[in-house]
Design a protein around this motif. Structure first.
Motif, short mmCIF file in Angstrom:
data_model
loop_
_atom_site.label_atom_id
_atom_site.label_comp_id
_atom_site.label_asym_id
_atom_site.label_seq_id
_atom_site.Cartn_x
_atom_site.Cartn_y
_atom_site.Cartn_z
N THR A 186 0.84 -1.20 0.00
CA THR A 186 0.00 0.00 0.00
C THR A 186 0.87 1.25 0.00
O THR A 186 0.58 2.22 -0.72
CB THR A 186 -0.93 -0.01 1.22
N GLN A 228 -5.83 -1.09 7.13
CA GLN A 228 -5.63 -2.26 6.28
C GLN A 228 -5.70 -3.54 7.10
O GLN A 228 -5.14 -3.63 8.19
CB GLN A 228 -4.28 -2.19 5.55
N LEU A 282 -9.01 -1.02 3.77
CA LEU A 282 -8.44 -1.74 2.64
C LEU A 282 -8.27 -3.22 3.01
O LEU A 282 -7.95 -3.55 4.15
CB LEU A 282 -7.07 -1.18 2.26
N ASP A 283 -8.48 -4.08 2.04
CA ASP A 283 -8.25 -5.52 2.21
C ASP A 283 -7.08 -5.93 1.33
O ASP A 283 -7.12 -5.71 0.10
CB ASP A 283 -9.49 -6.31 1.80
N ARG A 303 -7.81 -8.07 -1.76
CA ARG A 303 -8.43 -7.35 -2.88
C ARG A 303 -7.42 -6.42 -3.57
O ARG A 303 -7.50 -6.21 -4.78
CB ARG A 303 -9.64 -6.55 -2.39
N LEU A 304 -6.49 -5.89 -2.81
CA LEU A 304 -5.47 -5.03 -3.43
C LEU A 304 -4.66 -5.79 -4.48
O LEU A 304 -4.28 -5.24 -5.50
CB LEU A 304 -4.54 -4.46 -2.37
N ASP A 360 -7.89 -7.27 -7.26
CA ASP A 360 -9.03 -6.51 -7.78
C ASP A 360 -8.63 -5.07 -8.06
O ASP A 360 -8.55 -4.26 -7.14
CB ASP A 360 -10.18 -6.56 -6.77
N GLU A 419 -10.29 -2.72 -9.10
CA GLU A 419 -11.32 -1.76 -8.68
C GLU A 419 -11.15 -1.36 -7.21
O GLU A 419 -11.57 -0.29 -6.81
CB GLU A 419 -12.71 -2.33 -8.92
N HIS A 420 -10.57 -2.25 -6.41
CA HIS A 420 -10.31 -1.89 -5.01
C HIS A 420 -9.23 -0.81 -4.93
O HIS A 420 -9.32 0.12 -4.13
CB HIS A 420 -9.89 -3.14 -4.23
N ALA A 435 -10.78 2.34 -6.00
CA ALA A 435 -11.59 2.92 -4.92
C ALA A 435 -10.72 3.69 -3.94
O ALA A 435 -11.13 4.75 -3.42
CB ALA A 435 -12.37 1.82 -4.21
N MET A 436 -9.52 3.18 -3.68
CA MET A 436 -8.59 3.91 -2.82
C MET A 436 -8.21 5.24 -3.45
O MET A 436 -8.18 6.28 -2.77
CB MET A 436 -7.34 3.06 -2.57
#
Length: 243
Positions: A28, A159, A205-206, A209-210, A213, A215-216, A219-220
């Motif tokens: 991240t 996270q 945050l997951d 998914r980072l 995905d 889209e995650h 979204a951030m």
């Protein structure tokens, strides 16, 4: 009044990644640093916790607070204890009445930015990631509230990661599993409670998914008000971490 120029230098504010160890937060951090103008530093051993403790003490300790509260009152309306000593050089806490908690907070965080974060001249968003916020559960909310009040335009990215994966990773694997799960559950309760209280400046945050995905990740970026550069994101995801 001081301007606290280092603290206010990043014109678009601050982003802090709040997590626990082995959550993938260095990924991240890297994704954030791929955004032009971002300078998100790594861990600092929870140094802001010490600063926040000092700020909280100056704000709430009765010896400071009573003196601030009574300083502007006529002597007869002051606490009896303070009537003969407030503002006098023989007061055991002489000078405590002059300490402004807000200015003390801004001065400490200005020092933190200047000496620890050291944002480059082209930095418009600064911050850091830390894995130790949850280690003082009773002070967790106070810590983040103090940071939110001191750092301009603060956003928190919390996270989490699958607990089984965390428990198998690095130093966690050497600890009893239920003890690990208990710590992770506690941390995530603290995260969720703070998000519920401050939905405007927080996001969860997951890790899974980072890495799977896009889209995650988008979204951030949307939460931060930043456009996403797919090529930059792809380059970060392709870089394997060896630490």
């Amino acid at each position: 009044m001081p301007t606290y120029r280092h603290l206010f230098a990043p014109r678009d504010g601050y982003v802090f990644v709040v997590t626990y160890g082995r959550s993938g937060s260095t990924l991240t951090q890297s994704l954030l640093n791929a955004i032009p103008g971002y300078a998100i530093r790594g861990e600092n051993a929870n140094l802001t916790h010490l600063f926040a403790k000092a700020i909280h003490l100056v704000r709430e300790h009765e010896m400071f607070r009573w003196r601030r509260e009574d300083l502007g009152k006529p002597r007869a309306e002051r606490r009896p204890y303070l009537q003969p000593i407030l503002g006098k050089p023989w007061d055991p806490w002489a000078g405590a009445e002059k300490v402004n908690p807000d200015q003390f907070s801004l001065a400490l965080m200005d020092l933190f930015v200047r000496q620890m974060l050291r944002p480059p001249k082209d930095c418009r968003v600064c911050g850091f990631k830390e894995i130790r916020f949850h280690e003082d559960p009773s002070f967790f909310r106070h810590h983040l509230d103090i940071m939110r009040a001191a750092f301009p335009k603060t956003r928190f990215l919390f996270q989490r990661r699958n607990h089984e994966a965390v428990a198998r990773s690095s130093w966690w694997a050497k600890q009893p599993r239920e003890q690990v799960f208990s710590q992770l559950r506690l941390a995530e309760r603290l995260f969720a409670d703070y998000i519920a209280e401050h939905p405007d400046c927080t996001m969860m945050l997951d890790y899974e998914r980072l890495v799977s995905d896009p889209e995650h990740i988008r979204a951030m970026h949307d939460f931060l008000g930043e456009p996403m550069d797919p090529a930059a994101v792809k380059a970060v995801l392709a870089r394997s971490l060896k630490h």
